[in-house]
Scaffold this motif. Structure first.
Motif, PDB file in Angstrom:
ATOM      1  N   GLN A  21      -7.229   6.264   5.516  1.00 16.03           N
ATOM      2  CA  GLN A  21      -7.876   6.581   4.243  1.00 16.03           C
ATOM      3  C   GLN A  21      -6.829   6.922   3.202  1.00 16.03           C
ATOM      4  N   PHE A  22      -7.007   6.320   2.061  1.00 15.47           N
ATOM      5  CA  PHE A  22      -6.006   6.474   1.017  1.00 15.47           C
ATOM      6  C   PHE A  22      -6.637   7.071  -0.233  1.00 15.47           C
ATOM      7  N   LEU A  23      -5.789   7.707  -1.036  1.00 14.69           N
ATOM      8  CA  LEU A  23      -6.275   8.205  -2.324  1.00 14.69           C
ATOM      9  C   LEU A  23      -6.554   7.015  -3.231  1.00 14.69           C
ATOM     10  N   ASP A  24      -7.439   7.227  -4.166  1.00 17.11           N
ATOM     11  CA  ASP A  24      -7.825   6.140  -5.070  1.00 17.11           C
ATOM     12  C   ASP A  24      -6.602   5.617  -5.837  1.00 17.11           C
ATOM     13  N   SER A  25      -6.431   4.307  -5.808  1.00 13.78           N
ATOM     14  CA  SER A  25      -5.189   3.756  -6.371  1.00 13.78           C
ATOM     15  C   SER A  25      -5.157   3.773  -7.899  1.00 13.78           C
ATOM     16  N   ASP A  26      -6.314   3.953  -8.546  1.00 12.55           N
ATOM     17  CA  ASP A  26      -6.274   4.079 -10.012  1.00 12.55           C
ATOM     18  C   ASP A  26      -5.548   5.365 -10.403  1.00 12.55           C
ATOM     19  N   SER A  27      -5.818   6.423  -9.653  1.00 13.79           N
ATOM     20  CA  SER A  27      -5.178   7.711  -9.953  1.00 13.79           C
ATOM     21  C   SER A  27      -3.843   7.876  -9.234  1.00 13.79           C
ATOM     22  N   TYR A  28      -3.764   7.268  -8.059  1.00 17.51           N
ATOM     23  CA  TYR A  28      -2.557   7.447  -7.240  1.00 17.51           C
ATOM     24  C   TYR A  28      -2.041   6.087  -6.767  1.00 17.51           C
ATOM     25  N   PRO A  29      -1.503   5.299  -7.691  1.00 21.43           N
ATOM     26  CA  PRO A  29      -1.030   3.969  -7.283  1.00 21.43           C
ATOM     27  C   PRO A  29       0.249   4.054  -6.444  1.00 21.43           C
ATOM     28  N   VAL A  30       0.441   3.044  -5.632  1.00 17.59           N
ATOM     29  CA  VAL A  30       1.746   2.892  -4.976  1.00 17.59           C
ATOM     30  C   VAL A  30       2.638   2.179  -5.990  1.00 17.59           C
ATOM     31  N   GLU A  31       3.663   2.873  -6.427  1.00 13.39           N
ATOM     32  CA  GLU A  31       4.535   2.302  -7.467  1.00 13.39           C
ATOM     33  C   GLU A  31       5.443   1.225  -6.859  1.00 13.39           C
ATOM     34  N   ASP A  32       5.796   0.248  -7.709  1.00 13.19           N
ATOM     35  CA  ASP A  32       6.708  -0.812  -7.247  1.00 13.19           C
ATOM     36  C   ASP A  32       8.012  -0.227  -6.719  1.00 13.19           C
ATOM     37  N   THR A  33       8.493   0.803  -7.403  1.00 13.77           N
ATOM     38  CA  THR A  33       9.771   1.408  -6.979  1.00 13.77           C
ATOM     39  C   THR A  33       9.644   2.001  -5.577  1.00 13.77           C
ATOM     40  N   GLU A  34       8.487   2.593  -5.292  1.00 15.89           N
ATOM     41  CA  GLU A  34       8.266   3.179  -3.957  1.00 15.89           C
ATOM     42  C   GLU A  34       8.170   2.086  -2.897  1.00 15.89           C
ATOM     43  N   LEU A  35       7.465   1.039  -3.249  1.00 15.65           N
ATOM     44  CA  LEU A  35       7.317  -0.078  -2.312  1.00 15.65           C
ATOM     45  C   LEU A  35       8.673  -0.728  -2.021  1.00 15.65           C
ATOM     46  N   LYS A  36       9.496  -0.822  -3.063  1.00 15.43           N
ATOM     47  CA  LYS A  36      10.817  -1.443  -2.875  1.00 15.43           C
ATOM     48  C   LYS A  36      11.672  -0.624  -1.923  1.00 15.43           C
ATOM     49  N   ILE A  37      11.524   0.696  -1.970  1.00 17.30           N
ATOM     50  CA  ILE A  37      12.281   1.545  -1.040  1.00 17.30           C
ATOM     51  C   ILE A  37      11.846   1.252   0.402  1.00 17.30           C
ATOM     52  N   CYS A  38      10.555   1.061   0.596  1.00 15.94           N
ATOM     53  CA  CYS A  38      10.052   0.734   1.943  1.00 15.94           C
ATOM     54  C   CYS A  38      10.616  -0.603   2.421  1.00 15.94           C
ATOM     55  N   LEU A  39      10.600  -1.589   1.528  1.00 12.46           N
ATOM     56  CA  LEU A  39      11.090  -2.915   1.898  1.00 12.46           C
ATOM     57  C   LEU A  39      12.595  -2.900   2.140  1.00 12.46           C
ATOM     58  N   GLU A  40      13.281  -2.155   1.299  1.00  9.77           N
ATOM     59  CA  GLU A  40      14.734  -2.028   1.448  1.00  9.77           C
ATOM     60  C   GLU A  40      15.068  -1.389   2.799  1.00  9.77           C
ATOM     61  N   SER A  41      14.291  -0.388   3.187  1.00  8.54           N
ATOM     62  CA  SER A  41      14.494   0.249   4.493  1.00  8.54           C
ATOM     63  C   SER A  41      14.217  -0.740   5.617  1.00  8.54           C
ATOM     64  N   ALA A  42      13.182  -1.530   5.426  1.00  7.75           N
ATOM     65  CA  ALA A  42      12.776  -2.474   6.474  1.00  7.75           C
ATOM     66  C   ALA A  42      13.910  -3.442   6.811  1.00  7.75           C
ATOM     67  N   ILE A  43      14.576  -3.952   5.789  1.00 10.98           N
ATOM     68  CA  ILE A  43      15.569  -5.013   6.052  1.00 10.98           C
ATOM     69  C   ILE A  43      16.858  -4.486   6.672  1.00 10.98           C
ATOM     70  N   TRP A  44      16.972  -3.144   6.782  1.00 10.96           N
ATOM     71  CA  TRP A  44      18.148  -2.574   7.445  1.00 10.96           C
ATOM     72  C   TRP A  44      17.867  -2.260   8.906  1.00 10.96           C
ATOM     73  N   ALA A  45      16.819  -2.819   9.439  1.00 15.72           N
ATOM     74  CA  ALA A  45      16.505  -2.616  10.858  1.00 15.72           C
ATOM     75  C   ALA A  45      17.592  -3.251  11.733  1.00 15.72           C
ATOM     76  N   PRO A  46      17.784  -2.708  12.920  1.00 15.14           N
ATOM     77  CA  PRO A  46      18.711  -3.371  13.850  1.00 15.14           C
ATOM     78  C   PRO A  46      18.184  -4.752  14.226  1.00 15.14           C
ATOM     79  N   ASN A  47      19.100  -5.671  14.460  1.00 15.01           N
ATOM     80  CA  ASN A  47      18.674  -7.066  14.623  1.00 15.01           C
ATOM     81  C   ASN A  47      19.785  -7.852  15.317  1.00 15.01           C
ATOM     82  N   HIS A  48      19.552  -8.185  16.588  1.00 15.17           N
ATOM     83  CA  HIS A  48      20.563  -8.916  17.352  1.00 15.17           C
ATOM     84  C   HIS A  48      20.833 -10.278  16.726  1.00 15.17           C
ATOM     85  N   LYS A  49      22.081 -10.589  16.575  1.00 16.91           N
ATOM     86  CA  LYS A  49      22.576 -11.838  15.971  1.00 16.91           C
ATOM     87  C   LYS A  49      22.233 -11.948  14.480  1.00 16.91           C
TER      88      LYS A  49
END
Ligand SMILES: Cc1cc2nc3c(=O)[nH]c(=O)nc-3n(C[C@H](O)[C@H](O)[C@H](O)COP(=O)(O)O)c2cc1C
Length: 201
Positions: A21-49
């Motif tokens: 359950q999430f807060l209403d996105s009109d009042s509490y949107p997920v900002e692009d900057t926040e999403l980019k931090i998540c994606l940036e973190s994702a691509i630094w995962a360990p990865n063989h080869k």
């Protein structure tokens, strides 16, 4: 309001919960900057080869509405199996639910021909998703990692322009801002370390 009182890595890992359950996105949107931090973190995962097998699709509102139709149809089919009269109301409810999710990210895995690499690549993608989830939680954004049926539907691939022989959709991440008591009924427990670990000589 400070969400994480204690921001040690272990606390973030331990306190993160799958969020439904999430807060209403009109009042509490997920900002692009926040999403980019998540994606940036994702691509630094360990990865063989360093195959970097992960691919992400961040749905815009038009695409979310289109994928919502697939989601609603799947849900309604399942829920009306024993009573076809339930189909329409289940469809409408599911459509509304999907459209109201503040942000949706689909995760795909590039398919390696070598089965060993393919297995390692799935592990790397899972690490990427967990990096994403932890970075989200740290920013007061909850995530539900789902492997639900929209991922197996050819229409989802078609809408996103994904060639199934090259890339497999492995996860859908539903995300949105959460408050401190977002997951009140989720007393998720883990077996203690001692029960799942053997310390050898
Ligand atoms: C590979 C994978 C697939 C998952 N698929 C789903 C899913 O389809 N639907 C769902 O509600 N949760 C899904 N989850 C989340 C788990 O149900 C969740 O992590 C588990 O209940 C433990 O709760 P926690 O994340 O709050 O610790 C998935 C998790 C993983 C790792």
């Amino acid at each position: 309001m400070k969400f994480m009182n204690e921001t040690s890595l272990l606390e973030v890992i331990r306190k993160r919960r799958t969020s439904y359950q999430f807060l209403d996105s009109d009042s509490y949107p997920v900002e692009d900057t926040e999403l980019k931090i998540c994606l940036e973190s994702a691509i630094w995962a360990p990865n063989h080869k360093l195959t970097q097998p992960w691919r992400f699709w961040v749905l815009g509102s038009d695409m979310q509405k289109r994928v919502a139709e697939v989601y609603a149809q799947k849900r309604a089919q399942k829920q009306s199996q024993n009573d076809p009269d339930l189909y329409q109301s289940a469809y409408d409810k599911a459509l509304e639910k999907f459209i109201r999710i503040p942000k949706i990210v689909l995760v795909g895995q590039l398919l390696a021909k070598d089965p060993v690499i393919a297995k390692e690549d799935y592990a790397a993608c899972a690490c990427a998703i967990q990096n994403f989830q932890l970075s989200a939680w740290y920013q007061q954004i909850g995530v539900q990692w789902s492997t639900g049926p929209i991922l197996n539907d050819p229409r989802t691939y078609e809408m996103l322009g994904i060639e199934a022989e090259n890339c497999e959709l492995i996860g859908v991440l539903y995300l949105g801002k959460i408050d401190e008591d977002c997951c009140p009924n989720q007393m998720v427990k883990r077996k203690p370390v001692a029960e799942v670990t053997v310390f050898t000589d």
